[in-house]
Structure formats: structure tokens, C-alpha cells
Enzyme design. Structure first.
Site, short mmCIF file in Angstrom:
data_model
loop_
_atom_site.label_atom_id
_atom_site.label_comp_id
_atom_site.label_asym_id
_atom_site.label_seq_id
_atom_site.Cartn_x
_atom_site.Cartn_y
_atom_site.Cartn_z
N GLY A 44 0.87 -1.17 0.00
CA GLY A 44 0.00 0.00 0.00
C GLY A 44 0.90 1.21 0.00
O GLY A 44 1.76 1.33 -0.85
N GLU A 45 0.74 2.05 0.98
CA GLU A 45 1.59 3.24 1.08
C GLU A 45 2.16 3.27 2.50
O GLU A 45 1.42 3.43 3.45
CB GLU A 45 0.72 4.47 0.76
CG GLU A 45 1.44 5.77 0.83
CD GLU A 45 2.74 5.79 0.02
OE1 GLU A 45 2.71 5.46 -1.18
OE2 GLU A 45 3.78 6.10 0.61
N SER A 46 3.47 3.10 2.58
CA SER A 46 4.09 2.93 3.90
C SER A 46 3.92 4.17 4.78
O SER A 46 3.80 4.06 6.00
CB SER A 46 5.56 2.58 3.77
OG SER A 46 6.27 3.58 3.05
N CYS A 76 6.08 -5.34 0.09
CA CYS A 76 6.22 -3.99 -0.48
C CYS A 76 6.21 -2.92 0.61
O CYS A 76 7.20 -2.79 1.33
CB CYS A 76 5.19 -3.77 -1.56
SG CYS A 76 5.68 -2.45 -2.69
N ARG A 105 13.04 3.21 -0.44
CA ARG A 105 11.66 3.33 -0.98
C ARG A 105 11.70 3.70 -2.45
O ARG A 105 12.59 4.41 -2.89
CB ARG A 105 10.91 4.44 -0.26
CG ARG A 105 10.32 4.06 1.07
CD ARG A 105 9.52 5.23 1.64
NE ARG A 105 8.24 5.41 0.99
CZ ARG A 105 7.66 6.59 0.80
NH1 ARG A 105 8.24 7.70 1.19
NH2 ARG A 105 6.49 6.66 0.22
N ILE A 134 5.30 -2.94 -7.70
CA ILE A 134 4.54 -1.70 -7.90
C ILE A 134 5.16 -0.61 -7.02
O ILE A 134 5.05 -0.66 -5.80
CB ILE A 134 3.04 -1.90 -7.52
CG1 ILE A 134 2.45 -3.07 -8.30
CG2 ILE A 134 2.25 -0.62 -7.78
CD1 ILE A 134 1.10 -3.54 -7.78
N ARG A 135 5.83 0.33 -7.66
CA ARG A 135 6.57 1.36 -6.91
C ARG A 135 7.28 0.73 -5.72
O ARG A 135 7.15 1.16 -4.56
CB ARG A 135 5.63 2.50 -6.47
CG ARG A 135 5.04 3.24 -7.66
CD ARG A 135 4.10 4.36 -7.27
NE ARG A 135 4.73 5.33 -6.37
CZ ARG A 135 5.66 6.21 -6.73
NH1 ARG A 135 6.09 6.25 -7.96
NH2 ARG A 135 6.15 7.05 -5.85
N HIS A 183 4.75 -8.04 -4.75
CA HIS A 183 3.42 -8.48 -4.32
C HIS A 183 3.16 -9.86 -4.93
O HIS A 183 2.83 -9.93 -6.10
CB HIS A 183 2.33 -7.56 -4.88
CG HIS A 183 2.43 -6.15 -4.41
ND1 HIS A 183 1.67 -5.67 -3.38
CD2 HIS A 183 3.17 -5.13 -4.85
CE1 HIS A 183 1.95 -4.40 -3.20
NE2 HIS A 183 2.87 -4.04 -4.07
N GLU A 185 0.70 -11.57 -3.90
CA GLU A 185 -0.73 -11.79 -3.66
C GLU A 185 -1.60 -11.38 -4.85
O GLU A 185 -2.77 -11.70 -4.89
CB GLU A 185 -1.20 -11.04 -2.40
CG GLU A 185 -1.28 -9.52 -2.49
CD GLU A 185 0.08 -8.84 -2.38
OE1 GLU A 185 1.11 -9.55 -2.33
OE2 GLU A 185 0.11 -7.61 -2.39
#
Ligand code: GLN
Length: 206
Positions: A44-46, A76, A105, A134-135, A183, A185
């Protein structure tokens, strides 16, 4: 076991765990954390997950659980959260820590923002794992207690030079902490989740 459900791809992780026969519940509060014997920290977004962890007062309980040896798998953004040290973090960004690694990051840069790759992952039998980045971060440095499970190969499957990413660590384990920059998943390849489920299973027995 549980999936930290503050932000990110919680449902995908729960589905991947279900596919390997592990029952996963959402963890948003301390009482829910206390009821599980392993946790997935999703992608997600850390920075957002960091803020929400503090807001929901789950950061200290999670640090304590990690220190007590609870198995945690970070994917991630989850890898960033498990890192003792990060580079490229937002101002004031904190991590839970636990893994003796320096994680960068958004390491892959804009051109290769998102991609899929087949990677050999140590401890995962049956050939390369289908992964999605993803990023994504990568591990810049790992301490002696860290077991490297996967690296970016020098050339990609379609023959391109991996450039600065060549050889970078993208999956690692330290004790009962497991982290992947990718990821698994979302690709339907659930073997990393199976690896984590075994880790949780083993910790129940010991
Ligand atoms: N770039 C994100 C971060 O820094 C991680 C991306 C992801 O989890 N897919 O948190």
C-alpha cells in the site's frame, strides 16, 4: 493469523492465505492483534500505514509482538515497515523495524515503476515465483543475521539489462520476519504465502 487492515491490499492477502489453507482475520485494533499468532503487513503506502499505525495505537503493540518473536510477513510497503532503516522516507516517517536491513523506498525509479517478473525465491520449491512490483522498494544493505531469499537478476526474462536493479535483494528473512519487495498476492502465485503459513505453523509448535 491476521492481516493488518489499515490500508493497502488487505483482501488480496486474505485471499492468498485462504488459498493455502490459512484462516486470516483483519487486524485493526490491539485486541485483534492479541488474538493472532502471525500478521501480514500488506502493500500500500508505507507513509499512510505508518500514520494509521500510530493513530490506531497499534505501532507499539506490533513492535512488542515482533520483539517477542511473532511471525510477520511484510510485502512492499510492509517490507519498508519491517526495516530497521529506510532511505527515501517522507519527513518523520517511522518504521516498526525488526529486520536488520536498509530499505530504499520507490527504488526502481519512474521508468520501471511497475512490472512483473519470475524470480527464484529460496525456500519456495517448484520453480520461479510470479511476482509483481509496484513502486517497489529494494534492500540496499542487509546485516549478517538476514537470509537473502531473492535478488533481481542481471538480465530480465525478455533480455533487458536490469541496470541499477541488478543483484538487488527483493526478498529476505530474519528469524520469523519475512519481507518481499514484490506483491505475490496479486499474481495468483501463492507459494510465498504458503512459506509464511509454514513459518507461523512452526512457531506454534515451538
Ligand atoms: N511506494 C510505496 C511506499 O513507499 C510502496 C508501494 C507498494 O506497497 N506497492 O509505501
Amino acid at each position: 493469523m491476521g492481516v493488518l487492515a489499515l490500508q493497502g491490499d488487505v483482501r488480496e492477502h486474505a485471499a492468498a492465505l485462504a488459498a493455502v489453507g490459512a484462516r486470516a482475520v483483519a487486524v485493526r485494533r490491539r485486541s485483534e492483534l492479541e488474538a493472532v499468532d502471525g500478521v501480514v503487513v500488506p502493500g500500500g503506502e508505507s507513509t499512510t500505514i505508518d500514520k494509521l499505525l500510530r493513530l490506531f495505537e497499534l505501532d507499539e503493540p506490533l513492535r512488542a509482538a515482533i520483539a517477542e518473536g511473532m511471525p510477520v510477513y511484510g510485502s512492499c510497503a510492509g517490507m519498508i515497515l519491517l526495516a530497521d532503516r529506510i532511505e527515501g522516507g517522507a519527513a518523520g516517517q517511522r518504521t516498526l523495524g525488526g529486520m536488520d536491513v536498509l530499505v530504499r523506498r520507490n527504488a526502481f525509479g519512474r521508468q520501471v515503476d511497475s512490472f512483473e517478473a519470475d524470480l527464484e525465491v529460496a525456500g519456495v520449491p517448484g520453480g520461479p515465483v510470479r511476482t509483481a512490483f509496484i513502486r517497489a522498494p529494494w534492500v540496499e544493505q542487509a546485516g549478517p543475521g538476514v537470509e537473502v531469499l531473492a535478488r533481481i537478476p542481471a538480465t530480465t526474462a525478455d533480455g533487458r539489462d536490469a541496470g541499477a536493479a541488478a543483484g538487488k535483494i527483493v526478498a529476505a528473512r530474519q528469524g520469523r520476519l519475512l519481507a518481499t519487495a514484490f506483491h505475490p498476492e496479486i499474481t495468483g502465485d501463492v507459494r510465498v504465502h504458503a512459506l509464511f503459513a509454514r513459518l507461523v505453523e512452526d512457531s506454534r509448535r515451538s
